[in-house]
Design a protein around this motif. Structure first.
Motif, short mmCIF file in Angstrom:
data_model
loop_
_atom_site.label_atom_id
_atom_site.label_comp_id
_atom_site.label_asym_id
_atom_site.label_seq_id
_atom_site.Cartn_x
_atom_site.Cartn_y
_atom_site.Cartn_z
N TYR A 58 0.11 11.75 8.53
CA TYR A 58 0.60 11.98 9.88
C TYR A 58 -0.49 12.63 10.72
O TYR A 58 -1.41 13.27 10.21
CB TYR A 58 1.81 12.92 9.87
N THR A 59 -0.36 12.46 12.01
CA THR A 59 -1.13 13.24 12.98
C THR A 59 -0.13 13.93 13.89
O THR A 59 1.05 13.56 13.96
CB THR A 59 -2.06 12.37 13.83
N TYR A 60 -0.61 14.97 14.57
CA TYR A 60 0.22 15.53 15.63
C TYR A 60 0.22 14.57 16.83
O TYR A 60 -0.76 13.83 17.05
CB TYR A 60 -0.32 16.88 16.09
N CYS A 61 1.29 14.60 17.59
CA CYS A 61 1.33 13.91 18.87
C CYS A 61 0.13 14.35 19.71
O CYS A 61 -0.31 15.50 19.63
CB CYS A 61 2.64 14.25 19.58
N ALA A 62 -0.40 13.45 20.52
CA ALA A 62 -1.57 13.75 21.35
C ALA A 62 -1.34 14.95 22.27
O ALA A 62 -2.29 15.66 22.62
CB ALA A 62 -1.96 12.52 22.17
N ASN A 63 -0.09 15.20 22.65
CA ASN A 63 0.19 16.33 23.54
C ASN A 63 0.18 17.67 22.82
O ASN A 63 0.30 18.72 23.47
CB ASN A 63 1.53 16.12 24.25
N HIS A 64 0.01 17.65 21.50
CA HIS A 64 -0.16 18.90 20.77
C HIS A 64 -1.43 19.62 21.21
O HIS A 64 -1.50 20.86 21.19
CB HIS A 64 -0.20 18.62 19.26
N ALA A 65 -2.41 18.86 21.64
CA ALA A 65 -3.67 19.45 22.10
C ALA A 65 -3.46 20.34 23.32
O ALA A 65 -4.28 21.23 23.59
CB ALA A 65 -4.68 18.35 22.43
N TYR A 66 -2.36 20.13 24.06
CA TYR A 66 -2.05 20.93 25.25
C TYR A 66 -0.94 21.94 24.96
O TYR A 66 -0.38 22.53 25.89
CB TYR A 66 -1.61 20.01 26.40
N HIS A 67 -0.63 22.15 23.68
CA HIS A 67 0.44 23.06 23.28
C HIS A 67 1.77 22.66 23.94
O HIS A 67 2.59 23.51 24.30
CB HIS A 67 0.10 24.50 23.64
N ALA A 68 1.97 21.34 24.05
CA ALA A 68 3.17 20.83 24.69
C ALA A 68 4.07 20.08 23.72
O ALA A 68 5.14 19.61 24.11
CB ALA A 68 2.80 19.90 25.85
N CYS A 69 3.66 19.96 22.45
CA CYS A 69 4.44 19.17 21.49
C CYS A 69 4.02 19.53 20.07
O CYS A 69 2.83 19.75 19.81
CB CYS A 69 4.21 17.67 21.72
N ASN A 70 4.98 19.60 19.16
CA ASN A 70 4.68 19.84 17.74
C ASN A 70 5.25 18.73 16.86
O ASN A 70 5.45 18.92 15.66
CB ASN A 70 5.21 21.21 17.29
N TRP A 71 5.53 17.56 17.45
CA TRP A 71 6.12 16.46 16.69
C TRP A 71 5.02 15.64 16.01
O TRP A 71 3.89 15.54 16.51
CB TRP A 71 6.95 15.58 17.61
N LEU A 72 5.39 15.04 14.89
CA LEU A 72 4.45 14.28 14.08
C LEU A 72 4.54 12.78 14.37
O LEU A 72 5.62 12.27 14.71
CB LEU A 72 4.71 14.52 12.60
N PRO A 80 -0.44 7.18 19.66
CA PRO A 80 -0.92 8.55 19.90
C PRO A 80 0.20 9.52 20.21
O PRO A 80 0.03 10.73 20.07
CB PRO A 80 -1.84 8.38 21.11
N PHE A 81 1.36 9.00 20.67
CA PHE A 81 2.44 9.88 21.13
C PHE A 81 3.68 9.77 20.26
O PHE A 81 3.95 8.72 19.65
CB PHE A 81 2.81 9.54 22.58
N CYS A 82 4.45 10.83 20.23
CA CYS A 82 5.68 10.89 19.44
C CYS A 82 6.83 10.22 20.20
O CYS A 82 6.67 9.74 21.32
CB CYS A 82 6.02 12.34 19.12
N ARG A 83 8.02 10.24 19.58
CA ARG A 83 9.18 9.59 20.16
C ARG A 83 9.58 10.22 21.49
O ARG A 83 10.18 9.56 22.34
CB ARG A 83 10.37 9.69 19.19
N ALA A 84 9.28 11.50 21.67
CA ALA A 84 9.62 12.17 22.92
C ALA A 84 8.55 11.97 23.99
O ALA A 84 8.85 11.68 25.15
CB ALA A 84 9.85 13.67 22.68
N CYS A 85 7.29 12.10 23.61
CA CYS A 85 6.21 12.04 24.61
C CYS A 85 5.91 10.62 25.07
O CYS A 85 5.35 10.43 26.15
CB CYS A 85 4.96 12.70 24.05
#
Length: 317
Positions: A58-72, A80-85
């Motif tokens: 797994y990777t973190y969602c790309a928005n994890h880099a902005y401390h905006a998401c912790n979904w895998l 690059p993005f999770c189901r929410a982003c």
């Protein structure tokens, strides 16, 4: 919101956590499992789930880099993005410092909404997948020109627009008091607006459900624009509390549906929180207290084939 435990050391963790304070393992939300899980790092971006034998990465969602998401995101998905982003159509300009903090607050509310929708088994399709019937979000700031038209929070054919000033606690609280909207919160906006989306997806094209909906909420064919004008000019009926979930629900059947939908999600989250903290209902000042005693332990998002109850029929055991 439910509570979680680190799957490595069992430490209590919360929905937005991406790091365990006890064992220092990275954490992320596995969407398929609907659980916060501990991760073993293989390089800067690649992880496997602790204790998972299949070796899936797994990777973190790309928005994890902005401390905006912790979904895998499973690496096999090439996303690059999770189901929410992946539902984001427009985000604020992150070059503006206050936009970042407001966007982070909006993402927190949106992720909680999407998690609730996943738990309920509702279809979540992005406009990237289906431009006609998909769901998307625009997070927009008002233009700098004070004479220009302001961004209006609302829903239009699956596109939900949220003015990012709703993530400013002071501005939102002022609006909440001025408009007498008790549940005007970031998450409350998401719940309400997505209710309009699911009316289109679940009700509008089903003659049976549409007929039932009209019996409960009224005839949605009433002129919506005129209904809004009347509401803001005259306010709600004096006796609205006897028939509606909120004052705004009196505006039009669509708003009655959306307000009721939002409040239903609010009730589910309240019960889930009560269950997570093992709350009990034990009134002490009544001779019939034993009949009113209840333990709130059920998962409110799951249908039950059987349930126990108090002697008076309370369903919270």
């Amino acid at each position: 919101m439910k509570l979680f435990n680190c799957t490595h050391c069992a430490q209590l963790v919360y929905f937005e956590n991406d790091f365990c304070e006890r064992c220092a393992y990275p954490l992320g939300l596995n969407v398929e499992q609907q659980q916060i899980v501990a991760l073993e790092r293989h390089d800067e971006q690649l992880f496997t789930q602790y204790g998972q034998a299949d070796g899936a990465t797994y990777t973190y969602c790309a928005n994890h880099a902005y401390h905006a998401c912790n979904w895998l995101v499973p690496t096999a998905s090439n996303q690059p993005f999770c189901r929410a982003c992946v539902l984001n159509h427009t985000i604020p300009k992150l070059s503006v410092p206050e936009h970042i903090t407001r966007w982070q607050a909006l993402e927190k509310g949106k992720h909680r909404l999407v998690f609730s929708l996943l738990q309920l088994g509702l279809p979540i399709i992005s406009k990237t997948e289906n431009p006609e019937t998909g769901l998307a979000f625009d997070f927009l700031a008002d233009p700098k020109n004070p004479e220009a038209e302001k961004v209006m929070t609302g829903h239009d054919n699956g596109l939900i627009t949220i003015n990012i000033k709703e993530a400013d606690d002071v501005a939102r609280e002022m609006a909440r008091k001025n408009m007498d909207e008790v549940y005007r919160t970031v998450l409350g906006h998401f719940r309400h607006e997505v209710g309009h989306y699911y009316w289109d997806r679940l009700v509008a094209d089903s003659p049976t459900l549409l007929d039932e909906c009209r019996q409960l909420f009224g005839d949605d064919r009433a002129d919506y624009g005129e209904a809004l004008k009347h509401h803001y000019a005259e306010g709600p009926p004096i006796n609205w509390r006897q028939h509606f979930i909120s004052a705004y629900a009196t505006t039009h059947p669509w708003e009655d549906w959306a307000e009721t939908w939002a409040h239903y999600l609010h009730i589910i989250d309240t019960l889930q929180t009560a269950s997570a903290f093992s709350l009990r209902v034990r009134p002490q000042a009544s001779s019939i207290a034993d009949n009113l005693t209840a333990a709130i332990t059920d998962d409110p998002t799951k249908p039950k084939t059987s349930r126990t109850s108090c002697s008076n029929g309370c369903p919270f055991h």
